[in-house]
Design a protein around this motif. Structure first.
Motif, mmCIF file in Angstrom:
data_model
loop_
_atom_site.group_PDB
_atom_site.id
_atom_site.type_symbol
_atom_site.label_atom_id
_atom_site.label_comp_id
_atom_site.label_asym_id
_atom_site.label_seq_id
_atom_site.Cartn_x
_atom_site.Cartn_y
_atom_site.Cartn_z
ATOM 1 N N ARG A 83 9.919 -90.441 -60.479
ATOM 2 C CA ARG A 83 9.707 -89.062 -60.011
ATOM 3 C C ARG A 83 9.896 -88.063 -61.144
ATOM 4 O O ARG A 83 9.261 -87.025 -61.176
ATOM 5 N N THR A 84 10.784 -88.385 -62.088
ATOM 6 C CA THR A 84 11.097 -87.450 -63.166
ATOM 7 C C THR A 84 10.489 -87.834 -64.507
ATOM 8 O O THR A 84 10.387 -86.987 -65.387
ATOM 9 N N SER A 85 10.111 -89.090 -64.695
ATOM 10 C CA SER A 85 9.560 -89.529 -65.970
ATOM 11 C C SER A 85 8.550 -90.647 -65.748
ATOM 12 O O SER A 85 8.874 -91.661 -65.124
ATOM 13 N N THR A 86 7.348 -90.463 -66.276
ATOM 14 C CA THR A 86 6.307 -91.478 -66.085
ATOM 15 C C THR A 86 6.607 -92.760 -66.856
ATOM 16 O O THR A 86 6.017 -93.793 -66.563
ATOM 17 N N HIS A 87 7.523 -92.713 -67.826
ATOM 18 C CA HIS A 87 7.898 -93.926 -68.564
ATOM 19 C C HIS A 87 8.427 -94.998 -67.610
ATOM 20 O O HIS A 87 8.262 -96.190 -67.846
ATOM 21 N N HIS A 88 9.030 -94.565 -66.529
ATOM 22 C CA HIS A 88 9.604 -95.513 -65.579
ATOM 23 C C HIS A 88 8.527 -96.277 -64.808
ATOM 24 O O HIS A 88 8.830 -97.294 -64.196
ATOM 25 N N LEU A 89 7.292 -95.802 -64.843
ATOM 26 C CA LEU A 89 6.213 -96.556 -64.205
ATOM 27 C C LEU A 89 6.016 -97.903 -64.905
ATOM 28 O O LEU A 89 5.720 -98.902 -64.257
ATOM 29 N N HIS A 90 6.214 -97.927 -66.216
ATOM 30 C CA HIS A 90 6.130 -99.203 -66.938
ATOM 31 C C HIS A 90 7.253 -100.136 -66.487
ATOM 32 O O HIS A 90 7.037 -101.333 -66.303
ATOM 33 N N HIS A 91 8.447 -99.580 -66.300
ATOM 34 C CA HIS A 91 9.559 -100.402 -65.806
ATOM 35 C C HIS A 91 9.238 -100.932 -64.409
ATOM 36 O O HIS A 91 9.600 -102.069 -64.082
ATOM 37 N N LEU A 92 8.567 -100.130 -63.603
ATOM 38 C CA LEU A 92 8.162 -100.560 -62.262
ATOM 39 C C LEU A 92 7.195 -101.737 -62.353
ATOM 40 O O LEU A 92 7.358 -102.741 -61.646
ATOM 41 N N VAL A 93 6.210 -101.652 -63.229
ATOM 42 C CA VAL A 93 5.253 -102.747 -63.397
ATOM 43 C C VAL A 93 5.959 -103.996 -63.931
ATOM 44 O O VAL A 93 5.716 -105.109 -63.457
ATOM 45 N N GLY A 94 6.859 -103.804 -64.895
ATOM 46 C CA GLY A 94 7.589 -104.943 -65.453
ATOM 47 C C GLY A 94 8.457 -105.634 -64.417
ATOM 48 O O GLY A 94 8.463 -106.872 -64.314
ATOM 49 N N ALA A 95 9.184 -104.859 -63.634
ATOM 50 C CA ALA A 95 10.027 -105.451 -62.587
ATOM 51 C C ALA A 95 9.161 -106.117 -61.521
ATOM 52 O O ALA A 95 9.499 -107.203 -61.035
ATOM 53 N N GLY A 96 8.042 -105.497 -61.194
ATOM 54 C CA GLY A 96 7.114 -106.102 -60.242
ATOM 55 C C GLY A 96 6.559 -107.425 -60.754
ATOM 56 O O GLY A 96 6.409 -108.388 -59.997
ATOM 57 N N ALA A 97 6.266 -107.483 -62.050
ATOM 58 C CA ALA A 97 5.784 -108.727 -62.649
ATOM 59 C C ALA A 97 6.860 -109.806 -62.574
ATOM 60 O O ALA A 97 6.548 -110.987 -62.334
ATOM 61 N N MET A 98 8.113 -109.422 -62.782
ATOM 62 C CA MET A 98 9.202 -110.400 -62.690
ATOM 63 C C MET A 98 9.344 -110.919 -61.250
ATOM 64 O O MET A 98 9.561 -112.121 -61.040
#
Length: 176
Positions: A83-98
């Motif tokens: 919600r505050t930083s789009t950088h966290h979208l990459h973390h979302l994709v990475g965690a989803g991949a895991m």
């Protein structure tokens, strides 16, 4: 992880070293950097544990649901932080991949290749291959500023860690 033992051990070493450096980055005086480093440390150590060759150690059946829960929680945290930083979208994709890899590994213990959903695996491979290329390009222009910078605040090392985790993710997805 499915596949030969030697590359698996190299991935374990790469991911564990990356996770260890991310723990070091958590000593930064910048709060946002500490939080990002914590998530990246979790990802590095999780990837290291997943990359242990199946010929050497087969995780107990309860390990895969545990991975799914831990990285599902990390995905929810990344979604909230996005919600505050789009950088966290990459973390979302990475965690989803895991989560995806844990589910695939739980569904096909001991099988080699072809166990994942080809479309999902392909989309994740494209994303992480693009991320690796972009991360590599971003490493080029980094220049040091004035004064001494602590090990936890070195942007080029943080980018190198993200690059190595992206490469490891591509390698792990290729073995599904």
């Amino acid at each position: 992880m499915h596949g030969p033992a030697s590359p698996g051990w190299l991935l374990v070493a790469l991911c564990a070293a990356t996770g260890a450096y991310c723990l070091l980055r958590m000593r930064s005086s910048v709060e946002e950097q500490r939080r990002a480093a914590g998530g990246e440390a979790l990802m590095g150590f999780g990837m290291a544990a997943m990359a242990v060759p199946a010929a050497v150690f087969t995780p107990p059946p309860w390990a895969w649901p545990l991975y799914t829960a831990v990285f599902g929680g990390a995905a929810l945290r990344a979604l909230w932080a996005a919600r505050t930083s789009t950088h966290h979208l990459h973390h979302l994709v990475g965690a989803g991949a895991m989560v995806y890899m844990a589910v695939v590994m739980a569904a096909s213990p001991g099988h080699h290749g072809g166990a994942g959903v080809p479309v999902v695996t392909g989309v994740l491979l494209l994303y992480f291959a693009g991320y690796v290329l972009l991360s590599g390009v971003r490493l080029i222009p980094v220049t040091a500023g004035g004064g001494t910078v602590g090990w936890g605040d070195r942007p080029e090392l943080a980018r190198a860690c993200r690059l190595s985790m992206g490469i490891a993710m591509v390698a792990m997805l290729l073995t599904l």
